[in-house]
Design an enzyme around this catalytic site. Structure first.
Site, PDB file in Angstrom:
ATOM      1  N   GLY A  46       0.832  -1.196   0.000  1.00 52.06           N
ATOM      2  CA  GLY A  46       0.000   0.000   0.000  1.00 52.06           C
ATOM      3  C   GLY A  46       0.865   1.243   0.000  1.00 52.06           C
ATOM      4  O   GLY A  46       2.075   1.171   0.268  1.00 52.06           O
ATOM      5  N   GLN A  51       2.660  10.065   1.660  1.00 55.35           N
ATOM      6  CA  GLN A  51       3.972   9.393   1.658  1.00 55.35           C
ATOM      7  C   GLN A  51       4.806   9.751   0.425  1.00 55.35           C
ATOM      8  O   GLN A  51       6.004   9.466   0.391  1.00 55.35           O
ATOM      9  CB  GLN A  51       3.808   7.868   1.730  1.00 55.35           C
ATOM     10  CG  GLN A  51       3.283   7.369   3.076  1.00 55.35           C
ATOM     11  CD  GLN A  51       3.189   5.865   3.096  1.00 55.35           C
ATOM     12  OE1 GLN A  51       2.231   5.294   2.579  1.00 55.35           O
ATOM     13  NE2 GLN A  51       4.179   5.216   3.660  1.00 55.35           N
ATOM     14  N   CYS A  92       6.173  -0.054   7.417  1.00 52.39           N
ATOM     15  CA  CYS A  92       5.767   1.145   6.687  1.00 52.39           C
ATOM     16  C   CYS A  92       6.943   1.606   5.835  1.00 52.39           C
ATOM     17  O   CYS A  92       8.086   1.636   6.321  1.00 52.39           O
ATOM     18  CB  CYS A  92       5.356   2.238   7.675  1.00 52.39           C
ATOM     19  SG  CYS A  92       4.791   3.746   6.862  1.00 52.39           S
ATOM     20  N   LEU A  93       6.665   1.959   4.599  1.00 47.47           N
ATOM     21  CA  LEU A  93       7.739   2.387   3.695  1.00 47.47           C
ATOM     22  C   LEU A  93       8.358   3.706   4.147  1.00 47.47           C
ATOM     23  O   LEU A  93       9.460   4.043   3.730  1.00 47.47           O
ATOM     24  CB  LEU A  93       7.199   2.496   2.267  1.00 47.47           C
ATOM     25  CG  LEU A  93       6.654   1.179   1.689  1.00 47.47           C
ATOM     26  CD1 LEU A  93       5.980   1.411   0.341  1.00 47.47           C
ATOM     27  CD2 LEU A  93       7.767   0.139   1.560  1.00 47.47           C
ATOM     28  N   HIS A 134      -4.302   0.834   7.866  1.00 45.07           N
ATOM     29  CA  HIS A 134      -2.962   1.445   7.942  1.00 45.07           C
ATOM     30  C   HIS A 134      -2.880   2.659   6.997  1.00 45.07           C
ATOM     31  O   HIS A 134      -2.406   3.726   7.390  1.00 45.07           O
ATOM     32  CB  HIS A 134      -1.916   0.379   7.572  1.00 45.07           C
ATOM     33  CG  HIS A 134      -0.511   0.867   7.522  1.00 45.07           C
ATOM     34  ND1 HIS A 134       0.462   0.439   8.401  1.00 45.07           N
ATOM     35  CD2 HIS A 134       0.121   1.734   6.675  1.00 45.07           C
ATOM     36  CE1 HIS A 134       1.612   1.037   8.112  1.00 45.07           C
ATOM     37  NE2 HIS A 134       1.434   1.809   7.059  1.00 45.07           N
ATOM     38  N   GLU A 135      -3.347   2.488   5.757  1.00 42.16           N
ATOM     39  CA  GLU A 135      -3.239   3.574   4.764  1.00 42.16           C
ATOM     40  C   GLU A 135      -4.163   4.737   5.109  1.00 42.16           C
ATOM     41  O   GLU A 135      -3.788   5.899   4.939  1.00 42.16           O
ATOM     42  CB  GLU A 135      -3.534   3.055   3.353  1.00 42.16           C
ATOM     43  CG  GLU A 135      -2.580   1.979   2.847  1.00 42.16           C
ATOM     44  CD  GLU A 135      -1.118   2.323   2.997  1.00 42.16           C
ATOM     45  OE1 GLU A 135      -0.762   3.524   2.946  1.00 42.16           O
ATOM     46  OE2 GLU A 135      -0.306   1.397   3.197  1.00 42.16           O
ATOM     47  N   HIS A 138      -2.762   7.105   7.528  1.00 46.82           N
ATOM     48  CA  HIS A 138      -1.829   8.087   6.938  1.00 46.82           C
ATOM     49  C   HIS A 138      -2.574   9.359   6.525  1.00 46.82           C
ATOM     50  O   HIS A 138      -2.022  10.459   6.604  1.00 46.82           O
ATOM     51  CB  HIS A 138      -1.144   7.510   5.699  1.00 46.82           C
ATOM     52  CG  HIS A 138       0.070   6.665   5.991  1.00 46.82           C
ATOM     53  ND1 HIS A 138       1.155   7.142   6.672  1.00 46.82           N
ATOM     54  CD2 HIS A 138       0.377   5.380   5.648  1.00 46.82           C
ATOM     55  CE1 HIS A 138       2.091   6.187   6.753  1.00 46.82           C
ATOM     56  NE2 HIS A 138       1.632   5.100   6.147  1.00 46.82           N
TER      57      HIS A 138
HETATM   58  O1  K1U Z   1       2.010   2.419   4.123  1.00 48.02           O
HETATM   59  C1  K1U Z   1       3.013   1.851   3.743  1.00 48.02           C
HETATM   60  O2  K1U Z   1       4.129   2.321   3.926  1.00 48.02           O
HETATM   61  C2  K1U Z   1       2.921   0.521   3.053  1.00 48.02           C
HETATM   62  C3  K1U Z   1       3.021  -0.646   3.993  1.00 48.02           C
HETATM   63  C4  K1U Z   1       1.629  -1.186   4.228  1.00 48.02           C
HETATM   64  C5  K1U Z   1       1.407  -2.205   5.281  1.00 48.02           C
HETATM   65  C6  K1U Z   1       2.320  -3.199   5.575  1.00 48.02           C
HETATM   66  C7  K1U Z   1       2.049  -4.140   6.520  1.00 48.02           C
HETATM   67  C8  K1U Z   1       0.885  -4.136   7.196  1.00 48.02           C
HETATM   68  C9  K1U Z   1      -0.016  -3.145   6.919  1.00 48.02           C
HETATM   69  C10 K1U Z   1       0.259  -2.197   5.967  1.00 48.02           C
HETATM   70  C11 K1U Z   1       3.925  -1.675   3.340  1.00 48.02           C
HETATM   71  O3  K1U Z   1       3.652  -2.133   2.287  1.00 48.02           O
HETATM   72  S1  K1U Z   1       5.356  -2.156   4.170  1.00 48.02           S
HETATM   73  C12 K1U Z   1       6.096  -3.405   3.111  1.00 48.02           C
HETATM   74  C13 K1U Z   1       5.329  -4.686   3.087  1.00 48.02           C
HETATM   75  O4  K1U Z   1       4.417  -4.884   3.835  1.00 48.02           O
HETATM   76  C14 K1U Z   1       5.661  -5.718   2.111  1.00 48.02           C
HETATM   77  C15 K1U Z   1       6.809  -5.676   1.386  1.00 48.02           C
HETATM   78  C16 K1U Z   1       7.097  -6.676   0.493  1.00 48.02           C
HETATM   79  C17 K1U Z   1       6.236  -7.701   0.297  1.00 48.02           C
HETATM   80  C18 K1U Z   1       5.087  -7.765   1.026  1.00 48.02           C
HETATM   81  C19 K1U Z   1       4.800  -6.787   1.949  1.00 48.02           C
HETATM   82 ZN    ZN Z   2       2.646   3.297   6.105  1.00 53.12          ZN
END
Ligand code: K1U
Ligand code: ZN
Length: 173
Positions: A46, A51, A92-93, A134-135, A138
């Site tokens: 997401g 972001q 979270c990225l 989560h999104e 934000h």
């Molecule tokens: O909001 C963001 O930064 C995105 C975030 C979303 C999220 C992750 C985990 C639980 C809830 C919400 C991410 O995508 S972090 C990276 C991640 O989850 C991932 C990376 C590679 C493969 C699969 C997942």
């Molecule tokens: Zn996030």
């Protein structure tokens, strides 16, 4: 399309309450496409507009294995939440390398506008429900570590600081 730089915590943009999207313009469509490309490249499941430095109420999500179920949610609102909750690890990225347990509603209904300007309703559970919560956080200036106790929040910030210092050292050597 373009890969956009991802705003890193604690940039104040991540603490802003984002503005409602009033019209689906070519700029909005372009931003949505760029956000999707940025999310897939990261990789992530997401990404919210603040972001990538644009404090408007739009998110992209794709929790599918094949990365072929892209959702773009504009002005999303959670209208129903299950009484059941679950606790799971989130990342979270904008806080790379930090993973912490957060409690969320197991199932939700979200109403939103799509890129054609049509109002949609979606029932979600599993990772999709977690990711939507989560999104949408934000869009209200909340990052996932805001859900932690003060002690865990401080530990997460310290971990992030340490990781960034390490990355800096690796770059200069
Ligand atoms: O909001 C963001 O930064 C995105 C975030 C979303 C999220 C992750 C985990 C639980 C809830 C919400 C991410 O995508 S972090 C990276 C991640 O989850 C991932 C990376 C590679 C493969 C699969 C997942
Ligand atoms: Zn996030």
């Amino acid at each position: 399309m373009a890969i956009l730089p991802i705003v890193q915590f604690p940039n104040p943009i991540l603490a802003m309450k984002c503005q409602t999207v009033t019209e689906i313009t070519d700029n909005i469509r372009q931003l949505a496409a760029d956000m999707a490309e940025t999310m897939y490249k990261a990789p992530g499941v997401g990404l919210a507009a603040p972001q990538v430095g644009d404090p408007i109420r739009m998110v992209v999500i794709d929790v599918s294995e094949e990365k072929n179920h892209l959702l773009t949610l504009i002005n999303p609102v959670i209208t129903e939440r299950s009484s059941e909750e679950e606790t799971g690890e989130e990342g979270c990225l904008s806080l790379p390398g930090v993973w912490e347990k957060v409690t969320r509603n197991t199932a939700i209904t979200v109403e939103y506008m799509d890129l054609d300007g049509l109002q949609q309703s979606l029932q979600a559970d599993g990772l999709l429900a977690i990711c939507i919560q989560h999104e949408l956080d934000h869009l209200d200036g909340t990052v996932f570590i805001d859900h932690l106790s003060r002690l865990k929040y401080d530990r997460a910030c310290a971990k992030l600081k340490k990781r960034r210092q390490q990355e800096k050292r690796e770059k200069t050597h």
